[in-house]
Design a protein around this motif. Structure first.
Motif, PDB file in Angstrom:
ATOM      1  N   LEU A 122     -15.055 -10.622   2.579  1.00  0.00           N
ATOM      2  CA  LEU A 122     -13.684 -10.265   2.207  1.00  0.00           C
ATOM      3  C   LEU A 122     -12.653 -10.971   3.084  1.00  0.00           C
ATOM      4  CD1 LEU A 122     -14.110  -6.385   1.782  1.00  0.00           C
ATOM      5  CD2 LEU A 122     -14.502  -8.165   0.107  1.00  0.00           C
ATOM      6  N   GLY A 123     -12.924 -12.178   3.490  1.00  0.00           N
ATOM      7  CA  GLY A 123     -11.981 -12.889   4.364  1.00  0.00           C
ATOM      8  C   GLY A 123     -11.985 -12.242   5.731  1.00  0.00           C
ATOM      9  N   ARG A 124     -10.810 -12.035   6.291  1.00  0.00           N
ATOM     10  CA  ARG A 124     -10.760 -11.428   7.620  1.00  0.00           C
ATOM     11  C   ARG A 124     -10.691  -9.906   7.507  1.00  0.00           C
ATOM     12  NH1 ARG A 124      -5.608 -14.949   8.560  1.00  0.00           N
ATOM     13  NH2 ARG A 124      -5.342 -13.995   6.520  1.00  0.00           N
ATOM     14  N   TYR A 129      -2.551 -12.600   4.797  1.00  0.00           N
ATOM     15  CA  TYR A 129      -3.144 -12.964   3.503  1.00  0.00           C
ATOM     16  C   TYR A 129      -2.073 -13.279   2.470  1.00  0.00           C
ATOM     17  CZ  TYR A 129      -6.091 -12.744  -0.594  1.00  0.00           C
ATOM     18  OH  TYR A 129      -6.751 -13.051  -1.753  1.00  0.00           O
ATOM     19  N   PHE A 188      -8.164  -7.687  -6.574  1.00  0.00           N
ATOM     20  CA  PHE A 188      -9.603  -7.510  -6.398  1.00  0.00           C
ATOM     21  C   PHE A 188     -10.059  -6.251  -7.123  1.00  0.00           C
ATOM     22  CE2 PHE A 188      -8.059  -4.862  -2.934  1.00  0.00           C
ATOM     23  CZ  PHE A 188      -8.931  -3.787  -2.959  1.00  0.00           C
ATOM     24  N   THR A 189     -11.357  -6.168  -7.313  1.00  0.00           N
ATOM     25  CA  THR A 189     -11.958  -4.986  -7.931  1.00  0.00           C
ATOM     26  C   THR A 189     -12.774  -4.285  -6.864  1.00  0.00           C
ATOM     27  OG1 THR A 189     -12.064  -6.182  -9.997  1.00  0.00           O
ATOM     28  CG2 THR A 189     -13.496  -4.260  -9.820  1.00  0.00           C
ATOM     29  N   TRP A 215      -3.517  -6.230  -5.552  1.00  0.00           N
ATOM     30  CA  TRP A 215      -4.189  -7.037  -4.524  1.00  0.00           C
ATOM     31  C   TRP A 215      -5.227  -7.997  -5.076  1.00  0.00           C
ATOM     32  CZ3 TRP A 215      -3.194  -1.758  -4.145  1.00  0.00           C
ATOM     33  CH2 TRP A 215      -2.184  -1.421  -3.245  1.00  0.00           C
ATOM     34  N   MET A 218       0.848  -1.169   0.000  1.00  0.00           N
ATOM     35  CA  MET A 218       0.000   0.000   0.000  1.00  0.00           C
ATOM     36  C   MET A 218       0.896   1.234   0.000  1.00  0.00           C
ATOM     37  SD  MET A 218      -2.159  -1.928   2.840  1.00  0.00           S
ATOM     38  CE  MET A 218      -2.380  -3.645   2.483  1.00  0.00           C
ATOM     39  N   PHE A 240       1.265  -8.671  -0.849  1.00  0.00           N
ATOM     40  CA  PHE A 240      -0.123  -8.309  -0.547  1.00  0.00           C
ATOM     41  C   PHE A 240      -0.243  -7.371   0.654  1.00  0.00           C
ATOM     42  CE2 PHE A 240      -1.314 -12.301  -2.828  1.00  0.00           C
ATOM     43  CZ  PHE A 240      -2.248 -11.737  -3.687  1.00  0.00           C
ATOM     44  N   TYR A 288      -6.167   1.649   0.141  1.00  0.00           N
ATOM     45  CA  TYR A 288      -4.862   1.106  -0.274  1.00  0.00           C
ATOM     46  C   TYR A 288      -4.203   2.066  -1.252  1.00  0.00           C
ATOM     47  CZ  TYR A 288      -6.210  -3.559   1.544  1.00  0.00           C
ATOM     48  OH  TYR A 288      -6.592  -4.614   2.319  1.00  0.00           O
ATOM     49  N   TYR A 325      -4.674  -6.576   8.267  1.00  0.00           N
ATOM     50  CA  TYR A 325      -5.987  -7.219   8.162  1.00  0.00           C
ATOM     51  C   TYR A 325      -7.085  -6.238   7.737  1.00  0.00           C
ATOM     52  CZ  TYR A 325      -4.123 -11.461  10.202  1.00  0.00           C
ATOM     53  OH  TYR A 325      -3.408 -12.607  10.416  1.00  0.00           O
ATOM     54  N   ILE A 326      -6.733  -4.966   7.625  1.00  0.00           N
ATOM     55  CA  ILE A 326      -7.757  -3.976   7.258  1.00  0.00           C
ATOM     56  C   ILE A 326      -7.991  -4.028   5.748  1.00  0.00           C
ATOM     57  CG2 ILE A 326      -8.344  -1.514   7.248  1.00  0.00           C
ATOM     58  CD1 ILE A 326      -6.850  -1.184   9.837  1.00  0.00           C
ATOM     59  N   ASN A 327      -9.232  -4.210   5.368  1.00  0.00           N
ATOM     60  CA  ASN A 327      -9.595  -4.271   3.948  1.00  0.00           C
ATOM     61  C   ASN A 327      -9.694  -2.869   3.355  1.00  0.00           C
ATOM     62  OD1 ASN A 327      -9.802  -7.139   3.484  1.00  0.00           O
ATOM     63  ND2 ASN A 327     -11.537  -7.094   4.914  1.00  0.00           N
ATOM     64  N   HIS A 328      -9.810  -2.829   2.045  1.00  0.00           N
ATOM     65  CA  HIS A 328      -9.793  -1.549   1.331  1.00  0.00           C
ATOM     66  C   HIS A 328     -11.177  -0.966   1.059  1.00  0.00           C
ATOM     67  CE1 HIS A 328      -8.995   1.274  -2.016  1.00  0.00           C
ATOM     68  NE2 HIS A 328     -10.093   0.749  -2.520  1.00  0.00           N
TER      69      HIS A 328
HETATM   70  C1  LIG Z   1      -4.051  -6.951   3.125  1.00  0.00           C
HETATM   71  S1  LIG Z   1      -5.226  -8.190   2.817  1.00  0.00           S
HETATM   72  C2  LIG Z   1      -6.560  -7.726   3.837  1.00  0.00           C
HETATM   73  C3  LIG Z   1      -6.982  -8.828   4.790  1.00  0.00           C
HETATM   74  C4  LIG Z   1      -7.601 -10.011   4.141  1.00  0.00           C
HETATM   75  N1  LIG Z   1      -9.035  -9.778   3.888  1.00  0.00           N
HETATM   76  C5  LIG Z   1      -7.427 -11.273   4.972  1.00  0.00           C
HETATM   77  O1  LIG Z   1      -8.355 -12.094   5.003  1.00  0.00           O
HETATM   78  O2  LIG Z   1      -6.380 -11.460   5.557  1.00  0.00           O
HETATM   79  C6  LIG Z   1      -5.675  -7.732   1.205  1.00  0.00           C
HETATM   80  C7  LIG Z   1      -6.601  -8.686   0.523  1.00  0.00           C
HETATM   81  O3  LIG Z   1      -7.921  -8.604   1.080  1.00  0.00           O
HETATM   82  C8  LIG Z   1      -8.911  -8.643   0.042  1.00  0.00           C
HETATM   83  N2  LIG Z   1      -9.592  -7.330  -0.020  1.00  0.00           N
HETATM   84  C9  LIG Z   1      -9.279  -6.214   0.672  1.00  0.00           C
HETATM   85  N3  LIG Z   1     -10.140  -5.232   0.395  1.00  0.00           N
HETATM   86  C10 LIG Z   1     -11.013  -5.696  -0.515  1.00  0.00           C
HETATM   87  C11 LIG Z   1     -12.149  -5.140  -1.207  1.00  0.00           C
HETATM   88  N4  LIG Z   1     -12.531  -3.906  -1.002  1.00  0.00           N
HETATM   89  N5  LIG Z   1     -12.810  -5.945  -2.055  1.00  0.00           N
HETATM   90  C12 LIG Z   1     -12.424  -7.220  -2.283  1.00  0.00           C
HETATM   91  N6  LIG Z   1     -11.355  -7.800  -1.664  1.00  0.00           N
HETATM   92  C13 LIG Z   1     -10.669  -7.057  -0.782  1.00  0.00           C
HETATM   93  C14 LIG Z   1      -8.137  -8.891  -1.238  1.00  0.00           C
HETATM   94  O4  LIG Z   1      -8.103 -10.285  -1.434  1.00  0.00           O
HETATM   95  C15 LIG Z   1      -6.771  -8.346  -0.927  1.00  0.00           C
HETATM   96  O5  LIG Z   1      -5.746  -8.922  -1.715  1.00  0.00           O
END
Ligand SMILES: C[S@@+](CC[C@H](N)C(=O)[O-])C[C@H]1O[C@@H](n2cnc3c(N)ncnc32)[C@H](O)[C@@H]1O
Length: 745
Positions: free
Chosen positions: A363-365, A442, A567-568, A565, A1, A471, A545, A509-512
């Protein structure tokens, strides 16, 4: 980022290397018959060493050391005893010889390029080049302490390949795939047992040799001596002393887990020796285990009151514990220390506030707030897991000239990031107890191996580390305070081209979302995360990000996110940009260019205000959604310029009106900025935060004050301080900074 991932200028090099890899692959499985003779290889190696030594003595500016990752392959997880011996002559190209083991002896000293290189022979006198990667930097461990003439090594599951210069060689990417062997180990042939080995020397003599090596600063040699001493069946008492001494050498080489266990921790016995307690406390400190560290130091202070270092160390550990537990952070002192430190690695603990890592729905964690928070509130303050520093003035950092490319993924690591990989791999290898905080991050579709240890050594997968870094890495300035001051002084900011970088394992772990609700700032290797909006309990935190400027094509923005990363983004801003017809974009661009031209071609006094206002109105009309839902990022800049002009002309009502529109463009909802001044000034909803938001609130403060609205002025100053705290990380430097603002100071 925010890291510099623009490798376009290196595309040519990456493509050529892709071709080299493809050509190499076509020879997969071939056992080459055109190998060079031992003498020829030796001669070429010596000439190569002389050339690299000359380069080191006269380094050229801007010289880039490039290297390439091979296609990912997992580390060996089998123990040495289960592997079968193979000879150099039987190695086949582009093959990982699974289940095999190569016993080698170095016949040259090492040369250090992006990896360490030397010539090795096997028992049959076959010769090959050996390239070993991810070893410590020369300043941390000399290449000769890793391999030198006569060093005997085992390469597990050797990987044989065509090298960049067209010769054939062995490449070792995983630290645990290379094992140094004692001369007297059963596997070593008699003819190689030339040097004096530990055998026949008493444990006591070897211990003294170890002590002497520590005295000479060679802790790696000391560790070998002590380890050999322990093999000579010392008495229990002797063994305890030897381990205690080894603990010191392990501490000095960053092997904190082993240092801790060698100190005798946790059961020091009835009468714990002073050195054991001290060394255990040092290891615990470096592993971030501050509560246990304090306990050990308290014991040390009671048992050995004459120890003069213990009270200082205890006070330091207690400060870390307080920072960790209560967020008791002295930001002013952090800023002062960061200014003086190169690299700015801060002696500081991580504080986690009202946040928790949880699973999200889609979005996972992610990271969530565990209570309602207000804009500006501290969420966490995290010390980097690993940090590579590159001075913004270049030449002062520990990185900056490396380029590590992965032709397989098309990704590249430039400068600090290339160093980060080596630093992280070393840290995981040396401190396995804290490895999972990194390896759990991730890593996309990469499939990690399950084993963590073999033959008592930790297994670290270099390719997993590379993937995790790509990532999760954050680019960062030396300090966000300096970035803010530079931006406000119009010195331009290299915010979007950060070379220093690091890994922060909670922040990762913070998503975008382009419409983020928290903001990261840096003081050296400390990341401070604050809420940028009032948030309800259980809100998921979102970072930006990569910030869209509002001027680029949405395709470009999505491409950056996809490339970086995978994703869209589907946030409201991206959706709205996607729905915007191309013709509207074209109009927007045209109007923006017209505005920019007017601004560049006039002084503040000569600017045609009416025309600018008309253009701004037309620009606003190109947006259909309300700015509170979808900020109008292309608009704040010219709008702020108007506010500045009105303020300079002392037209305070117009200033407030223009500031209202500037803040609105960023998604803020404010009341009380209208001409009537009948409503108290209030931010109802916070919008996107950019450095100039502080200036906007400061300007509002000045305009309100001039109009005699003292209470509103004070409220505006409060908002300026909050915005500043979010953008700089702290507000102890607020007064000094805003006094230097050009317009409203
Ligand atoms: C730095 S990690 C964030 C934590 C991750 N969600 C995890 O489970 O560990 C970045 C990944 O999270 C997912 N991600 C983060 N923000 C997103 C978003 N706005 N939409 C879709 N995927 C997202 C993508 O797979 C990305 O490559």
């Amino acid at each position: 980022m925010d890291v510099d991932t623009d490798l376009r200028e290196f595309f040519g090099m990456i493509n050529r290397q892709k071709q080299v890899l493809l050509d190499a692959k076509s020879r997969k499985g071939e056992c080459p018959r055109d190998r060079k003779s031992r003498d020829e290889m030796y001669l070429r190696f010596v000439v190569g060493c002389m050339a690299s030594s000359a380069k080191r003595q006269e380094p050229q500016e801007n010289m880039i050391h490039s290297s390439f990752m091979p296609a990912a392959y997992p580390p060996c997880t089998s123990s040495v005893s289960s592997l079968q011996s193979i000879m150099i002559k039987d190695l086949c190209l582009e093959i990982h010889h699974r289940g095999k083991l190569l016993l080698l002896r170095a016949i040259t000293p090492p040369d250090r390029l992006t990896g360490i290189i030397c010539l090795v022979e096997d028992e049959d006198e076959g010769v090959a080049t050996l390239q070993i990667y991810q070893q410590d930097e020369e300043t941390v461990r000399k290449a000769t302490q890793i391999v030198d003439v006569g060093t005997i090594l085992l390469v597990k599951e050797p990987y044989f390949k065509t090298m960049a210069n067209g010769e054939y060689g062995l490449r070792v990417d995983h630290l645990s795939d290379l094992v140094e062997v004692d001369e007297d180990a059963a596997i070593v042939p008699q003819t190689w047992r030339l040097r004096r080995s530990g055998k026949g020397i008493s444990a006591d003599s070897l211990k003294l040799e170890g002590n002497a090596a520590i005295g000479q600063g060679d802790c790696w040699l000391a560790i070998k001596k002590y380890t050999n001493a322990l093999k000579q069946q010392p008495t229990q008492q002797e063994a305890e002393i030897i381990k205690r001494n080894r603990s010191l050498a392990l501490l000095r080489t960053g092997q904190y887990d082993a240092a801790l266990s060698n100190s005798g921790f946790p059961s020091f016995g009835f009468s714990p020796p002073e050195k054991s307690l001290f060394r255990a406390s040092e290891a615990l400190y470096h592993l971030g285990k501050f509560a246990e560290c304090c306990q050990v130091l308290e014991q040390l202070c009671v048992k050995y009151p004459a120890n003069s270092e213990a009270p200082t160390s205890l006070a330091r550990a207690r400060r870390r514990l307080a920072e960790h537990s209560n967020g008791n952070i002295d930001f002013a002192s952090l800023q002062t220390r960061a200014k003086r430190l190169y690299p700015p690695r801060m002696d500081h603990a991580t504080y986690l506030g009202p946040v928790e890592i949880r699973d999200t729905n889609d979005l996972g964690r992610g990271v969530f707030v565990t209570k309602a928070v207000e804009a500006g509130e501290l969420l966490f303050c995290e010390k980097a897991f690993s940090y590579a520093y590159v001075s913004e003035q270049y030449g002062r950092g520990n990185a900056g000239t490396k380029l590590l490319m992965n032709p397989e993924t098309g990704r590249g690591f430039l400068g600090g990031q290339a160093d980060l990989l080596q630093m992280i791999v070393q840290k995981l290898f040396k401190c396995p107890s804290i490895a999972s905080s990194f390896t759990n991050l991730y890593h996309g579709s990469y499939m990690p191996i399950k084993a963590h240890e073999v033959d008592g050594e930790s297994i670290v997968d270099t390719f997993l580390a590379e993937r995790i870094i790509s990532f999760n890495v954050f680019g960062c300035p030396h300090s966000s305070l300096q970035t803010h001051r530079d931006t406000m002084a119009n010195k331009g900011s290299n915010k979007h081209k950060q070379h220093s970088c690091g890994i922060w394992t909670t922040a990762s772990y913070i998503n975008h979302s382009c419409l983020n609700n928290c903001h990261r700032t840096f003081i050296g290797d400390i990341m401070i995360v604050r809420a940028t909006k009032d948030l309800n309990v259980n809100t998921e935190l979102r970072f930006c990000y990569q910030l869209p400027t509002g001027k680029e094509d949405i395709g470009e923005h999505q491409e950056t996110l996809q490339k970086g990363w995978e994703f869209t983004c589907t946030c409201t801003l991206c959706k709205s940009l996607e729905e915007t017809p191309t013709s509207t974009f074209a109009t927007r661009r045209k109007l923006f260019t017209q505005l920019s031209r007017i601004c560049a071609g006039h002084t503040m006094n000569s600017i045609p205000m009416r025309k600018v206002e008309r253009l701004l109105k037309s620009l606003s009309e190109t947006y259909d959604r309300p700015a509170s839902e979808v900020p109008r990022l292309a608009l704040w800049d010219p709008q702020l310029m108007l506010a500045r002009i009105y303020l300079a002309k002392k037209e305070h009502v117009k200033t407030l009106d223009a500031l209202g529109k500037t803040l609105e463009a960023l998604g803020f909802v404010c009341v009380g900025l209208e001409a009537a001044l009948s409503t108290r000034f209030r931010v109802v909803k916070w919008g996107s935060l950019i450095d100039h938001v502080v200036e906007m609130f400061r300007s509002a403060h000045a305009a309100f004050r001039a109009l005699g609205a003292i209470e509103d002025a004070s409220i505006a100053d409060g908002y300026a301080r909050t915005a500043y705290r979010i953008l700089v990380g702290e507000d102890s430097s607020y007064e000094a900074t805003v006094a230097g603002y050009p317009v409203v100071g």
